[in-house]
Design a protein around this motif. Structure first.
Motif, mmCIF file in Angstrom:
data_model
loop_
_atom_site.group_PDB
_atom_site.id
_atom_site.type_symbol
_atom_site.label_atom_id
_atom_site.label_comp_id
_atom_site.label_asym_id
_atom_site.label_seq_id
_atom_site.Cartn_x
_atom_site.Cartn_y
_atom_site.Cartn_z
ATOM 1 N N ASN A 35 0.819 -1.221 0.000
ATOM 2 C CA ASN A 35 0.000 0.000 0.000
ATOM 3 C C ASN A 35 0.851 1.269 0.000
ATOM 4 O O ASN A 35 0.484 2.267 -0.616
ATOM 5 N N GLU A 36 1.987 1.247 0.673
ATOM 6 C CA GLU A 36 2.877 2.406 0.699
ATOM 7 C C GLU A 36 3.415 2.707 -0.706
ATOM 8 O O GLU A 36 3.492 3.864 -1.113
ATOM 9 N N ASP A 37 3.775 1.654 -1.443
ATOM 10 C CA ASP A 37 4.257 1.828 -2.815
ATOM 11 C C ASP A 37 3.172 2.435 -3.699
ATOM 12 O O ASP A 37 3.432 3.345 -4.492
ATOM 13 N N VAL A 38 1.938 1.943 -3.555
ATOM 14 C CA VAL A 38 0.819 2.478 -4.331
ATOM 15 C C VAL A 38 0.633 3.958 -4.003
ATOM 16 O O VAL A 38 0.417 4.790 -4.888
ATOM 17 N N GLY A 39 0.755 4.308 -2.732
ATOM 18 C CA GLY A 39 0.630 5.700 -2.317
ATOM 19 C C GLY A 39 1.689 6.594 -2.957
ATOM 20 O O GLY A 39 1.402 7.727 -3.352
ATOM 21 N N LYS A 40 2.905 6.095 -3.082
ATOM 22 C CA LYS A 40 3.983 6.870 -3.705
ATOM 23 C C LYS A 40 3.677 7.112 -5.186
ATOM 24 O O LYS A 40 3.879 8.219 -5.693
ATOM 25 N N ILE A 41 3.167 6.092 -5.876
ATOM 26 C CA ILE A 41 2.798 6.250 -7.284
ATOM 27 C C ILE A 41 1.667 7.269 -7.430
ATOM 28 O O ILE A 41 1.698 8.119 -8.321
ATOM 29 N N GLN A 42 0.700 7.216 -6.535
ATOM 30 C CA GLN A 42 -0.396 8.193 -6.549
ATOM 31 C C GLN A 42 0.134 9.611 -6.373
ATOM 32 O O GLN A 42 -0.269 10.541 -7.073
ATOM 33 N N GLU A 43 1.047 9.773 -5.432
ATOM 34 C CA GLU A 43 1.639 11.081 -5.160
ATOM 35 C C GLU A 43 2.385 11.625 -6.380
ATOM 36 O O GLU A 43 2.225 12.788 -6.760
ATOM 37 N N LEU A 44 3.197 10.790 -7.011
ATOM 38 C CA LEU A 44 3.959 11.222 -8.184
ATOM 39 C C LEU A 44 3.042 11.574 -9.352
ATOM 40 O O LEU A 44 3.277 12.558 -10.063
ATOM 41 N N SER A 45 1.992 10.795 -9.551
ATOM 42 C CA SER A 45 1.067 11.095 -10.652
ATOM 43 C C SER A 45 0.314 12.398 -10.391
ATOM 44 O O SER A 45 0.103 13.190 -11.313
ATOM 45 N N ALA A 46 -0.076 12.639 -9.154
ATOM 46 C CA ALA A 46 -0.771 13.890 -8.821
ATOM 47 C C ALA A 46 0.145 15.093 -9.038
ATOM 48 O O ALA A 46 -0.294 16.140 -9.526
ATOM 49 N N GLN A 47 1.427 14.946 -8.703
ATOM 50 C CA GLN A 47 2.373 16.041 -8.912
ATOM 51 C C GLN A 47 2.580 16.319 -10.397
ATOM 52 O O GLN A 47 2.636 17.481 -10.810
ATOM 53 N N PHE A 48 2.698 15.275 -11.201
ATOM 54 C CA PHE A 48 2.978 15.461 -12.618
ATOM 55 C C PHE A 48 1.762 15.980 -13.375
ATOM 56 O O PHE A 48 1.866 16.926 -14.159
ATOM 57 N N TYR A 49 0.604 15.371 -13.165
ATOM 58 C CA TYR A 49 -0.580 15.721 -13.958
ATOM 59 C C TYR A 49 -1.413 16.844 -13.347
ATOM 60 O O TYR A 49 -2.273 17.395 -14.027
ATOM 61 N N GLN A 50 -1.165 17.151 -12.088
ATOM 62 C CA GLN A 50 -1.907 18.191 -11.386
ATOM 63 C C GLN A 50 -3.405 17.883 -11.494
ATOM 64 O O GLN A 50 -3.825 16.858 -11.019
ATOM 65 N N ASN A 51 -4.186 18.722 -12.154
ATOM 66 C CA ASN A 51 -5.631 18.482 -12.276
ATOM 67 C C ASN A 51 -6.037 17.992 -13.658
ATOM 68 O O ASN A 51 -7.219 17.966 -13.971
ATOM 69 N N LYS A 52 -5.056 17.610 -14.479
ATOM 70 C CA LYS A 52 -5.358 17.152 -15.837
ATOM 71 C C LYS A 52 -5.736 15.668 -15.828
ATOM 72 O O LYS A 52 -5.168 14.883 -15.075
ATOM 73 N N PRO A 53 -6.680 15.278 -16.692
ATOM 74 C CA PRO A 53 -7.001 13.850 -16.802
ATOM 75 C C PRO A 53 -5.840 13.083 -17.431
ATOM 76 O O PRO A 53 -5.115 13.612 -18.272
ATOM 77 N N PHE A 54 -5.652 11.835 -16.998
ATOM 78 C CA PHE A 54 -4.575 10.998 -17.529
ATOM 79 C C PHE A 54 -4.963 9.532 -17.423
ATOM 80 O O PHE A 54 -5.864 9.159 -16.682
ATOM 81 N N GLY A 55 -4.261 8.700 -18.188
ATOM 82 C CA GLY A 55 -4.452 7.257 -18.146
ATOM 83 C C GLY A 55 -3.276 6.582 -17.480
ATOM 84 O O GLY A 55 -2.202 7.177 -17.320
ATOM 85 N N TYR A 56 -3.473 5.332 -17.086
ATOM 86 C CA TYR A 56 -2.454 4.562 -16.385
ATOM 87 C C TYR A 56 -2.278 3.223 -17.082
ATOM 88 O O TYR A 56 -3.247 2.498 -17.299
ATOM 89 N N ILE A 57 -1.033 2.903 -17.445
ATOM 90 C CA ILE A 57 -0.705 1.593 -18.020
ATOM 91 C C ILE A 57 0.223 0.873 -17.045
ATOM 92 O O ILE A 57 1.295 1.382 -16.708
ATOM 93 N N SER A 58 -0.201 -0.305 -16.604
ATOM 94 C CA SER A 58 0.629 -1.153 -15.761
ATOM 95 C C SER A 58 1.297 -2.170 -16.680
ATOM 96 O O SER A 58 0.638 -3.058 -17.217
ATOM 97 N N ASN A 59 2.598 -2.004 -16.891
ATOM 98 C CA ASN A 59 3.363 -2.852 -17.797
ATOM 99 C C ASN A 59 3.932 -4.024 -16.994
ATOM 100 O O ASN A 59 4.986 -3.922 -16.388
ATOM 101 N N ARG A 60 3.233 -5.134 -17.006
ATOM 102 C CA ARG A 60 3.570 -6.267 -16.142
ATOM 103 C C ARG A 60 4.436 -7.304 -16.857
ATOM 104 O O ARG A 60 4.072 -8.468 -16.975
ATOM 105 N N ILE A 61 5.596 -6.845 -17.299
ATOM 106 C CA ILE A 61 6.514 -7.754 -17.981
ATOM 107 C C ILE A 61 7.368 -8.540 -16.999
ATOM 108 O O ILE A 61 7.965 -9.546 -17.359
ATOM 109 N N ASN A 62 7.430 -8.093 -15.751
ATOM 110 C CA ASN A 62 8.202 -8.778 -14.709
ATOM 111 C C ASN A 62 7.253 -9.440 -13.724
ATOM 112 O O ASN A 62 6.139 -8.965 -13.494
#
Length: 128
Positions: A35-62
């Motif tokens: 859950n902590e890792d998910v929270g960090k990803i959420q934080e980084l996406s909010a900082q980058f996209y601010q209030n703009k809509p965006f999509g998320y791709i989970s590249n599960r090659i590993n």
């Protein structure tokens, strides 16, 4: 056409590529997502996209494991317009199809990253 990410962040558990309309996460082989890792990803996406809509791709090659509470799937990304998972095996496809019940945005699975990017681009065009 090959498009480079606008920003690349590498953490000890994930590589995140930020593009204009979507982000791609590729988790490190053998790690355990929590859950902590998910929270960090959420934080980084909010900082980058601010209030703009965006999509998320989970590249599960590993291969990696998940130690997540059910609430972690209800990700705190109010501007998320689409969610895609790139899978490498039938087992990971089945896990992804289970996860779709917890994702509130349009959701699709793909066998290749290029297919996921194309779909995400189409979804972004529909927003405009």
């Amino acid at each position: 056409m090959f498009i480079l990410p606008l920003k690349l962040i590498e953490l000890e558990f994930v590589k995140i590529e930020f593009y204009e309309h979507y982000m791609i996460s590729t988790f490190i082989e053998g790690m355990t997502l929590n859950n902590e890792d998910v929270g960090k990803i959420q934080e980084l996406s909010a900082q980058f996209y601010q209030n703009k809509p965006f999509g998320y791709i989970s590249n599960r090659i590993n291969d990696y494991s998940r130690n997540l509470s059910p609430n972690s799937y209800n990700i705190q990304l109010p501007n998320l317009f689409a969610f895609a998972i790139v899978y490498k095996s039938e087992t990971s496809r089945k896990v992804a199809n289970f996860e779709k019940f917890f994702i509130k945005a349009p959701f699709k699975t793909f066998q290749s990253l290029s297919q996921a990017k194309q779909w995400m681009g189409e979804m972004a065009e529909n927003l405009q």
